[in-house]
Design a protein around this motif. Structure first.
Motif, PDB file in Angstrom:
ATOM      1  N   THR A 495       0.867  -1.178   0.000  1.00 41.61           N
ATOM      2  CA  THR A 495       0.000   0.000   0.000  1.00 41.61           C
ATOM      3  C   THR A 495       0.902   1.225   0.000  1.00 41.61           C
ATOM      4  O   THR A 495       1.841   1.296   0.817  1.00 41.61           O
ATOM      5  CB  THR A 495      -0.918   0.026   1.230  1.00 41.61           C
ATOM      6  N   VAL A 496       0.644   2.158  -0.919  1.00 43.53           N
ATOM      7  CA  VAL A 496       1.521   3.330  -1.065  1.00 43.53           C
ATOM      8  C   VAL A 496       0.787   4.574  -0.566  1.00 43.53           C
ATOM      9  O   VAL A 496      -0.328   4.890  -1.014  1.00 43.53           O
ATOM     10  CB  VAL A 496       1.946   3.525  -2.536  1.00 43.53           C
ATOM     11  N   ASP A 497       1.423   5.259   0.372  1.00 45.69           N
ATOM     12  CA  ASP A 497       0.845   6.487   0.928  1.00 45.69           C
ATOM     13  C   ASP A 497       1.210   7.662   0.027  1.00 45.69           C
ATOM     14  O   ASP A 497       2.001   8.527   0.386  1.00 45.69           O
ATOM     15  CB  ASP A 497       1.386   6.693   2.345  1.00 45.69           C
ATOM     16  N   ASP A 498       0.616   7.654  -1.191  1.00 51.16           N
ATOM     17  CA  ASP A 498       0.917   8.686  -2.176  1.00 51.16           C
ATOM     18  C   ASP A 498      -0.274   8.761  -3.133  1.00 51.16           C
ATOM     19  O   ASP A 498      -0.649   7.756  -3.742  1.00 51.16           O
ATOM     20  CB  ASP A 498       2.189   8.337  -2.952  1.00 51.16           C
ATOM     21  N   PRO A 499      -0.892   9.945  -3.281  1.00 48.25           N
ATOM     22  CA  PRO A 499      -2.096  10.048  -4.136  1.00 48.25           C
ATOM     23  C   PRO A 499      -1.823   9.741  -5.600  1.00 48.25           C
ATOM     24  O   PRO A 499      -2.758   9.422  -6.350  1.00 48.25           O
ATOM     25  CB  PRO A 499      -2.520  11.517  -3.958  1.00 48.25           C
ATOM     26  N   SER A 500      -0.578   9.802  -6.025  1.00 53.88           N
ATOM     27  CA  SER A 500      -0.277   9.531  -7.427  1.00 53.88           C
ATOM     28  C   SER A 500      -0.283   8.036  -7.735  1.00 53.88           C
ATOM     29  O   SER A 500      -0.260   7.627  -8.899  1.00 53.88           O
ATOM     30  CB  SER A 500       1.100  10.115  -7.798  1.00 53.88           C
ATOM     31  N   LYS A 523      12.591  -2.287   0.209  1.00 52.69           N
ATOM     32  CA  LYS A 523      13.431  -1.646  -0.804  1.00 52.69           C
ATOM     33  C   LYS A 523      12.889  -1.907  -2.206  1.00 52.69           C
ATOM     34  O   LYS A 523      12.847  -1.026  -3.057  1.00 52.69           O
ATOM     35  CB  LYS A 523      14.864  -2.153  -0.683  1.00 52.69           C
ATOM     36  N   LYS A 524      12.466  -3.159  -2.435  1.00 51.39           N
ATOM     37  CA  LYS A 524      11.910  -3.493  -3.739  1.00 51.39           C
ATOM     38  C   LYS A 524      10.649  -2.676  -4.038  1.00 51.39           C
ATOM     39  O   LYS A 524      10.458  -2.185  -5.148  1.00 51.39           O
ATOM     40  CB  LYS A 524      11.568  -4.991  -3.799  1.00 51.39           C
ATOM     41  N   ALA A 525       9.800  -2.533  -3.027  1.00 52.34           N
ATOM     42  CA  ALA A 525       8.547  -1.801  -3.222  1.00 52.34           C
ATOM     43  C   ALA A 525       8.811  -0.330  -3.517  1.00 52.34           C
ATOM     44  O   ALA A 525       8.166   0.279  -4.389  1.00 52.34           O
ATOM     45  CB  ALA A 525       7.660  -1.950  -1.993  1.00 52.34           C
ATOM     46  N   ALA A 526       9.745   0.260  -2.777  1.00 53.65           N
ATOM     47  CA  ALA A 526      10.064   1.681  -2.990  1.00 53.65           C
ATOM     48  C   ALA A 526      10.596   1.916  -4.399  1.00 53.65           C
ATOM     49  O   ALA A 526      10.225   2.894  -5.070  1.00 53.65           O
ATOM     50  CB  ALA A 526      11.078   2.137  -1.942  1.00 53.65           C
ATOM     51  N   GLU A 527      11.443   1.007  -4.866  1.00 58.24           N
ATOM     52  CA  GLU A 527      11.978   1.131  -6.225  1.00 58.24           C
ATOM     53  C   GLU A 527      10.883   0.910  -7.265  1.00 58.24           C
ATOM     54  O   GLU A 527      10.830   1.593  -8.294  1.00 58.24           O
ATOM     55  CB  GLU A 527      13.109   0.109  -6.432  1.00 58.24           C
ATOM     56  N   LYS A 528      10.008  -0.047  -6.998  1.00 59.40           N
ATOM     57  CA  LYS A 528       8.959  -0.391  -7.955  1.00 59.40           C
ATOM     58  C   LYS A 528       7.987   0.770  -8.170  1.00 59.40           C
ATOM     59  O   LYS A 528       7.575   1.054  -9.299  1.00 59.40           O
ATOM     60  CB  LYS A 528       8.202  -1.631  -7.452  1.00 59.40           C
ATOM     61  N   PHE A 529       7.612   1.449  -7.074  1.00 55.50           N
ATOM     62  CA  PHE A 529       6.633   2.530  -7.180  1.00 55.50           C
ATOM     63  C   PHE A 529       7.278   3.913  -7.187  1.00 55.50           C
ATOM     64  O   PHE A 529       6.585   4.935  -7.162  1.00 55.50           O
ATOM     65  CB  PHE A 529       5.620   2.422  -6.042  1.00 55.50           C
ATOM     66  N   ASN A 530       8.626   3.919  -7.166  1.00 54.73           N
ATOM     67  CA  ASN A 530       9.384   5.168  -7.285  1.00 54.73           C
ATOM     68  C   ASN A 530       9.009   6.179  -6.204  1.00 54.73           C
ATOM     69  O   ASN A 530       8.749   7.359  -6.468  1.00 54.73           O
ATOM     70  CB  ASN A 530       9.178   5.781  -8.678  1.00 54.73           C
ATOM     71  N   VAL A 531       8.945   5.686  -4.944  1.00 51.44           N
ATOM     72  CA  VAL A 531       8.676   6.551  -3.797  1.00 51.44           C
ATOM     73  C   VAL A 531       9.679   6.210  -2.704  1.00 51.44           C
ATOM     74  O   VAL A 531      10.386   5.210  -2.777  1.00 51.44           O
ATOM     75  CB  VAL A 531       7.231   6.368  -3.260  1.00 51.44           C
ATOM     76  N   SER A 532       9.735   7.035  -1.687  1.00 50.83           N
ATOM     77  CA  SER A 532      10.628   6.749  -0.572  1.00 50.83           C
ATOM     78  C   SER A 532      10.037   5.637   0.302  1.00 50.83           C
ATOM     79  O   SER A 532       8.825   5.398   0.294  1.00 50.83           O
ATOM     80  CB  SER A 532      10.850   8.013   0.261  1.00 50.83           C
TER      81      SER A 532
END
Length: 976
Positions: A495-500, A523-532
């Motif tokens: 789950t990504v806390d980012d409206p984009s 780390k994989k998730a952050a790279e995959k969705f390009n967020v911190s």
């Protein structure tokens, strides 16, 4: 990841359960509190019944009267002259006189703990640097891990006996041996046991505790009860390296039925019918025709969304593209064409239920059919199924059949052999659930290639066909199970806390990441969705891995993989996998697939598949028949009453219980006599002929207990005959003064040595057991010991000395030959013999196994003068496992003997090469002819066993002789 019903059968291994609530994709469903209360009452009633039986038995044992009293007087008792009071781990005192009679209880005491304490079972024994040894200098085998919740049955005893005799033989052959023990975590069975225990003792469910606390309870139970199976394996004499014991895996349960069978299912008062095909008709829309289909699960027709026929089936070509009317709902089902349909089965028309059958699921995906779930997580019919709503699934089975009859659509019922998938005594129901899958196509292809190219050998060869059939038709493997006990799947929903980034569904693969740790997944998730990383929230999948997945890692995970540990380097790959043929695909194939994929190496080079143990009437041993025998009852003996009591734990109904009681009375009217571990092991191995199931008459094991008694008495006589202070010759060598009788018994001993080694090498166990049995019983005891009595008690001291050395050789070699099969009695008797030198190993289990050269050389010594004359030589040297001087020419005498002559600089090397190559070519043609004959179809079934055994021996002998000719040719090449 996909929404599928988990597939059954050899393509995938296990079926998913009806309920995620059950805590297991493998569990049928979650029992209600009412059902758990009923189960508790049943157990309470069972305990009262057991107590009542104990009381009756105690009363009968106190007051034996009439015929019973006479029977007790007639029963012979062992004469146990000495009690064993050896502190655990210390060596038993064998300096005392031998007891008057053989007693398994006396003989088998103390030795095992001493073996373990001395480290004899460790591959590092004698300070061997295992990592520096060549592959052929080691022997590594892993146990098929038994269920941690279970107890041993005779199938386990067979597995243990076969593996241990091979392990002990390889150890005595001088190899660094590792037999790695382990126990499976038995995901389903263990979880159910602990759940029942919680409810019985505290009236709590696992949901009351929560996952973490519940898993703690399982670990607690495991620590209290989990060593039970290990103690039983030790009782059977298994020479495991216990310091390397590991814990993982599960077993597969299934019930094979030949036809119509009524089975007890938890939650149902009446038994449920299985093993039948029900035929019913679907009316064809806008037509007077009907199409008849057949099913083993009539209730699933509520979820039918199509009827399939083979596109080439001429019976239905005029119906292509038409529809049938569902009799209970308004929906119309298309008549579809699919080549998966077997035109010869049933009517050639198949009902399609995509949400409740793995094969139908694939058809549904291909043809984009609707998926209708009609059975819920609790095993009940869903609320949108009209008149059948909320019925229990097997109640609905009867109701649907009755409704079809009322509508005039029922046609007939036929018997149908089938396999019913069982978990925890309940029947598995495939359900549509999100699952994780492994693509097996390439792994399976690599595993097929390994067998086709001879890198992996499967014994007996009859199972190679099965290997190809399963793996060449392999489908994706569902590896997720809805359990709390097991290895948690390392997959995390993101789950990504980012409206984009839009929110995802758990059935969308894009929102899942995997990682060995949560940090790695983050780390994989952050790279995959390009967020911190602080924007990422992870939730690990609740499911655990299929235990066959865990078991597939077993041959290398036990050595610390994925880390490159010293043990992994030293002990992987292993050498042999020995197990039952029933798990060839479920476990063996998957170990091979994972080994080749993850390490690039086969986990073993040979697979030996033993037969199944059946009772003396040829019936498969099962709790439902009440014919299971605990091997410890054969080892220690048991009463008929105790056998009756063991039936109480089988959950038989009253009729089956009384039938089993009568069967026990017929088979064991006096109970089972004490036979001992050695006799049981020898019997099981002696029965093991390749490709045949074992019909084991437990009472025949007693015959091998009598054999142990014969060994005891023969050794007791022989030790007395050797006399006090006897010191054997420092090496096995003939003096030239031996009588014809002495030479005869040594020749028979030599044959036994040759046969035992051949038997173990070729997994021809009857060859080994028969040869050593015949030597001890008929040749040594019946003839030689009787004939030498005048010599031993006579006045000719020279003859007496010669005879004693021959007798000692027979005892020493004979016990070493027998040790892998009967470890306890051979150790006991071996320790009572003097040694040839002070540097001899401390135990028979680490003493070298006899080689034929020990006798062959003795035979040649007798004819030394004749050989020297014929060879025109001044001297003869006998080399046993010694290096040859360079420059010798060689001629094979047999597979066991070679003649070498120093000819460097004397002969025409090219001429000798031509001669040896000619002989090698001739022998090669003979070998190929035999090999070709043994690979023809039906060789195993049409060629008599005796001929197959002879052919196997011939091929082995020819191979040895050809190898030695190759060595000789290489030697000649050095003379040019």
């Amino acid at each position: 990841m996909a929404d599928t019903p988990e597939q059954n059968g050899p393509s995938t291994g296990e079926s998913s359960a009806t309920a995620e609530n059950a805590g297991a994709g493998d569990l049928p469903r979650q029992k209600s509190a009412k059902e758990l209360q009923k189960e508790a009452k049943r157990l309470e009633k069972l305990e009262k019944f057991k107590a009542k039986q104990d009381k009756i038995q105690a009363q009968q044992s106190k007051k034996p009267e009439g015929d019973e009293k006479k029977k007790q007087k007639k029963q012979p008792k062992d004469v146990i002259t000495y009690d064993v009071a050896t502190p655990k781990g210390e060596k038993k005192d064998t300096t005392c006189d031998m007891p008057d009679a053989y007693s398994p209880q006396y003989v088998e005491a103390a030795w095992y703990d001493w073996w373990v304490n001395q480290g004899f079972f460790k591959p590092e024994y004698l300070d061997k640097d295992v990592s520096s040894l060549k592959y052929e200098e080691k022997f590594v085998i892993v146990i098929p891990p038994p269920n941690v919740t279970g107890t041993l049955h005779l199938g386990h005893a067979l597995t243990n006996a076969v593996q241990d005799c091979l392990v002990r033989w390889h150890r005595m052959k001088g190899r660094a041996v590792l037999w790695n023990p382990g126990c499976d975590h038995a995901g389903i069975a263990t979880q159910v046991v602990v759940e029942k225990k919680l409810w019985r003792e505290e009236k709590l469910t696992r949901h009351d505790l929560g996952r973490s606390k519940f898993v703690e309870e399982i670990w607690k139970w495991k620590e209290e009860k989990g060593d039970r199976i290990y103690n039983q394996l030790k009782r059977l004499g298994g020479s495991f390296d216990w310091d390397r014991a590991c814990f993982t895996m599960d077993a597969v349960d299934k019930k094979e039925i030949e036809g119509r069978t009524l089975l007890s299912v938890p939650g149902y008062k009446e038994k449920v019918e299985f093993g039948v095909l029900v035929f019913f008709a679907y009316p064809v829309c806008d037509s007077d025709e009907e199409i008849i289909v057949a099913t083993t699960r009539i209730e699933t027709m509520l979820g039918d969304t199509a009827v399939a026929v083979h596109p080439d089936d001429t019976r239905y070509k005029h119906l292509h593209g038409k529809f049938v009317q569902h009799p209970f709902f308004s929906r119309k089902l298309p008549i579809i064409c699919d080549s998966f349909v077997d035109m010869s089965f049933g009517t050639g028309a198949v009902k399609i239920t995509p949400a409740h059958d793995p094969n139908d699921y694939e058809v549904g995906v291909r043809l984009k059919l609707p998926f209708i779930t009609i059975i819920d997580n609790n095993g009940n019919i869903t609320s949108d199924c009209g008149q059948f709503a909320n019925m229990k699934r097997f109640d609905a089975r009867k109701a649907v059949l009755k409704a079809l009859q009322e509508k005039g659509l029922y046609r007939e019922t036929k018997e149908n052999p089938m396999v019913v998938p069982i978990r925890s005594k309940d029947v598995i129901e495939p359900l549509l659930k999100p699952q994780w899958y492994v693509d097996c196509k390439q792994m399976a292809a690599d595993s097929v290639k390994a067998v086709r190219e001879g890198e992996l050998k499967i014994i007996p060869e009859m199972y190679i066909k099965t290997w190809y059939q399963w793996l060449e038709n392999s489908r994706d493997w569902c590896i997720s199970r809805q359990l709390w006990w097991g290895h948690r799947i390392p997959a995390f929903f993101v789950t990504v806390d980012d409206p984009s980034v839009p929110a995802g569904q758990d059935t969308d693969n894009n929102y899942w990441v995997t990682g060995r740790t949560e940090e790695e997944a983050m780390k994989k998730a952050a790279e995959k969705f390009n967020v911190s990383e602080d924007k990422i929230h992870l939730k690990q999948d609740e499911d655990v891995l299929d235990t066959w997945f865990s078991s597939a890692l077993f041959p290398f995970s036990i050595f610390g993989w994925p880390d490159q540990t010293p043990d992994l380097e030293a002990f992987y790959p292993g050498h042999l996998l020995e197990t039952g043929h029933d798990i060839l695909f479920f476990w063996v194939a998957r170990m091979v697939m994972f080994g080749l994929t993850l390490l690039g190496k086969l986990p073993f080079t040979e697979v030996y598949l033993h037969a199944m143990v059946r009772d003396s009437h040829g019936r498969k041993m099962s709790k439902s028949l009440g014919n299971i025998i605990d091997p410890l009852d054969v080892i220690s003996g048991t009463t008929l009453e105790a056998l009756h009591q063991s039936l109480l734990s089988y959950n038989l109904d009253e009729k089956e219980y009384h039938k089993a009681i009568e069967g026990q009375k017929l088979d064991y009217p006096q109970g089972i006599p004490e036979c001992g571990t050695d006799a049981l092991r020898f019997a099981l191995v002696a029965y093991t002929a390749q490709g045949r199931d074992i019909n084991l008459d437990v009472l025949r094991v007693q015959g091998y207990r009598f054999f142990c008694n014969k060994l005891w008495n023969a050794t007791k006589f022989a030790v007395n005959g050797l006399g006090e202070g006897f010191v054997p010759a420092s090496e096995v060598k003939l003096s030239g003064k031996e009588s014809k009788l002495d030479l005869w018994i040594l020749s028979r001993l030599s044959l036994a040595v040759e046969s035992c080694n051949q038997g173990f090498q070729a997994y021809d166990f009857p060859l080994a057991t028969t040869s050593i049995y015949n030597f001890w019983l008929y040749e040594l005891c019946d003839w030689y010991l009787e004939c030498i009595k005048p010599v031993l008690y006579g006045d000719n001291e020279d003859a007496k000395a010669v005879c004693r050395n021959v007798l000692y050789t027979c005892l020493d070699v004979g016990l070493r030959l027998l040790h892998p099969l009967m470890p306890f009695v051979t150790e006991e008797l071996f320790q009572r013999l003097p040694r040839r030198n002070t540097q001899a190993p401390p135990s028979i289990c680490v003493t070298p196994y006899p080689e034929v050269a020990e006798s062959t050389s003795n035979t040649l010594t007798t004819f030394e003068g004749m050989i020297a004359t014929l060879a025109n030589t001044n001297s003869i040297h006998y080399l046993i496992e010694e290096a040859l001087p360079s420059g010798c020419a060689m001629q094979t005498v047999s597979a066991l003997c070679e003649a070498h002559i120093m000819l460097k600089g004397v002969i025409d090397v090219d001429k000798e090469v031509t001669k040896l190559e000619g002989k090698k070519d001739t022998l090669g043609k003979q070998l190929k002819k035999l090999q070709d004959a043994s690979t023809v179809p039906d060789y195993q079934t049409k060629v008599p066993e005796e001929v197959r055994t002879q052919n196997s021996e011939k091929m082995n002998q020819l191979s040895i002789e050809i190898d030695r000719l190759s060595t000789a040719l290489a030697t000649l090449a050095t003379m040019k």
